[in-house]
Design an enzyme around this catalytic site. Structure first.
Site, short mmCIF file in Angstrom:
data_model
loop_
_atom_site.label_atom_id
_atom_site.label_comp_id
_atom_site.label_asym_id
_atom_site.label_seq_id
_atom_site.Cartn_x
_atom_site.Cartn_y
_atom_site.Cartn_z
CG MET A 1 -9.54 5.94 7.71
SD MET A 1 -10.35 4.60 6.83
CE MET A 1 -10.94 3.60 8.19
CG ASP B 1 -1.99 -0.96 1.23
OD1 ASP B 1 -2.35 -1.38 0.11
OD2 ASP B 1 -2.50 -1.32 2.30
CE LYS C 1 -7.40 0.01 -1.14
NZ LYS C 1 -6.70 -0.70 -0.08
#
Ligand code: SAH
Length: 495
Positions: free
Chosen positions: A171, A35, A57
């Site tokens: 997040m 990632d 991402k």
């Protein structure tokens, strides 16, 4: 034969937080699927032949969709490969690790999971926040602040407030205001301590510690962005008192390391431990000479030499590798005496269970030559860089010592990579460590002609290195002696 997939947690950012089992999995990987936000340094643990697939991402933008990642894992395992799925933090905490295992389980692909240190715990820890504390919090709730575009947050704020304890949101930066309002609306005290930790565990870590009521405003003013964790609860107030990471002496300092990659480890590691943001900018590489006739001839008649003098650990390595290739070993040296220019060269001998008979008290080639002159008339064998310092042969000659200078490796400048450095140079005073004159030449060479070097501070291992800097108009400070610890000491004193 089918392969295997290992989900490995990479930890939150500080490469030192990878687990030992995670490291072992990486070292054995044939394919790694990784990632964004994975420390590039960890990818250096992979075998050079391993296939690397970057599925990183970006927020709100998925270059490789999840279903495709799942398929890649399946395909590679079906090819019989040993696959590592390398994920930030812990693979099962908001990491979609479960989704990735579904397809594998369906297809009877063997898999393993290596948990990682999660940012939910590590970012607070590096900000001096213990997530539980007997006096303040006896439970911890880890919550995602991510919501599908357009839809409201799916968070049961009332339950969180009733439970008490510490809340950590991942997040959540873009929803920070909504999160704080949600908690306030559910009855949490306005004055509850709260913090945002951005880029936790990394040299650039920043934090804002405030109260629930003011956190969103202060985080906005400080321009904190993702990745960041939000910590809400009494424990956040301990941040000032327990802050150890921001208190490290080199925290906030960027230091460029120009050593060849393979040799940068000790310096890089030590500077990092002290909190520095280390920029790897290798300016030279040493390339052993293949088919080295001159060296082979010397080795074939090694007994005619009185001394062998080494000026670098690279020289020691090539010398003994060649000896080995010629089907000889350390015994070939018999009673030949060995000299090393300094402690790390002496250590390269030591790991081969050979003692240096002489190491000068000042670790440079001039003192090496003078010391040799007191001990022998020669012949001395000098297995060293093709473009080594001219001082050594000159002083030996002046002193009437016979010697054979054999180039055993070439010093090459890696290709242009200045784009990594130019922004730093433009930003202000830049600290650059130099461990040899050739790293200085490599550094200057790597930059476009005419680059302004007046704001570079060269932190030099010795006077010869500093002299090379001066030739290019680079200001310098010089270490007390030519060792890595003395260089680190110099940096601490330069603060
Ligand atoms: N599995 C990961 C979390 C993935 S979700 C883990 O266990 O850490 C991604 C979120 O993790 C980011 O939005 C941020 O909230 C958090 N995060 C990841 N790395 C971080 C870091 N170095 N500092 C602060 N937060 C981080």
């Amino acid at each position: 034969m089918t392969g295997k997939v290992t989900l490995v947690g990479a930890g939150p950012g500080d490469p030192g937080l990878l687990t030992r089992k995670g490291e072992a999995a990486l070292r054995a990987a044939e394919v790694v699927v990784y990632d964004r936000l994975i420390a590039p340094e960890l990818l250096e643990l992979l075998p050079p032949t391993a296939e690397r697939i970057d599925v990183g991402k970006e927020a709100d933008h998925h270059p490789v969709p999840q279903w495709r990642i799942n398929e890649i894992l399946l395909e590679k395992a079906q090819e019989g490969k040993n696959v590592v799925r390398f994920k930030g933090g812990d693979p099962f905490l908001f990491g979609r690790g479960g989704e990735e295992l579904d397809l594998l389980a369906q297809n009877h692909i063997p898999f393993e999971v290596v948990p990682g240190v999660t940012s939910a715990l590590a970012a607070p820890a590096y900000a001096g926040i213990p997530v539980t504390h007997r006096d303040y919090a006896s439970s911890l709730h880890i919550v995602t602040g991510h919501a599908k575009a357009g839809s409201p947050l799916q968070i049961n704020f009332r339950a969180l407030v009733e439970a008490g304890g510490t809340c950590v949101f991942l997040m959540g930066v873009s929803a920070l205001e909504r999160i704080c309002n949600g908690l306030l609306g559910a009855g949490m005290e306005k004055e509850t301590p709260a913090a945002v930790v951005e880029w936790g565990t990394l040299p650039g870590q920043r934090k804002v510690v405030s109260t629930l009521e003011r956190l969103a405003e202060e985080a906005r003013r400080a321009e904190l962005h993702s990745p960041a964790v939000i910590v809400v609860g009494e424990v956040a107030a301990l941040s000032e008192r327990f802050d150890w990471f921001d208190a490290l002496p080199l925290k906030g300092r960027t230091i460029v390391v120009t050593r060849p990659k393979r040799r940068a480890g000790a310096l890089r590691g030590r500077l990092r431990e002290l909190g520095a943001d280390v920029v790897d900018y290798p300016c030279i590489e040493t390339v052993p000479r293949q088919e080295n006739r001159a060296l082979e001839q010397c080795l074939a008649q090694i007994s005619r030499f009185d001394w062998v003098a080494f000026t670098s650990s690279a020289g020691v390595e090539v010398f003994f590798d060649t000896l080995w290739r010629l089907e000889m070993d350390g015994r070939a040296l018999g009673d030949i005496k060995l000299a090393a220019v300094g402690p790390s060269t002496a250590q390269a001998l030591e790991v081969r269970h050979l003692r240096a008979d002489f190491v000068p008290s000042v670790y440079d080639t001039e003192h090496l030559a003078l010391g040799l002159a007191q001990r022998t008339k020669g012949p001395v064998l000098l297995p060293r860089a093709a473009v080594g310092s001219p001082i050594l042969p000159r002083v030996l000659e002046e002193q009437g010592v016979a010697f054979t200078d054999v180039p055993v490796y070439d010093t090459v400048f890696p290709g242009e990579h200045a784009e990594n450095l130019l922004p730093l140079l433009a930003a202000g005073e830049t600290w650059v460590t130099f461990t040899s004159a050739s790293t200085v030449r490599g550094f200057v060479n790597s930059l476009p002609k005419g680059t302004d070097l007046s704001r570079v501070l060269g932190l030099c291992i010795g006077p010869q290195t500093a002299a090379e800097c001066a030739r290019h108009g680079i200001r310098t400070r010089v270490a007390r002696e030519a060792t890595v610890p003395a260089l680190v000491e110099l940096i601490l004193n330069a603060l």
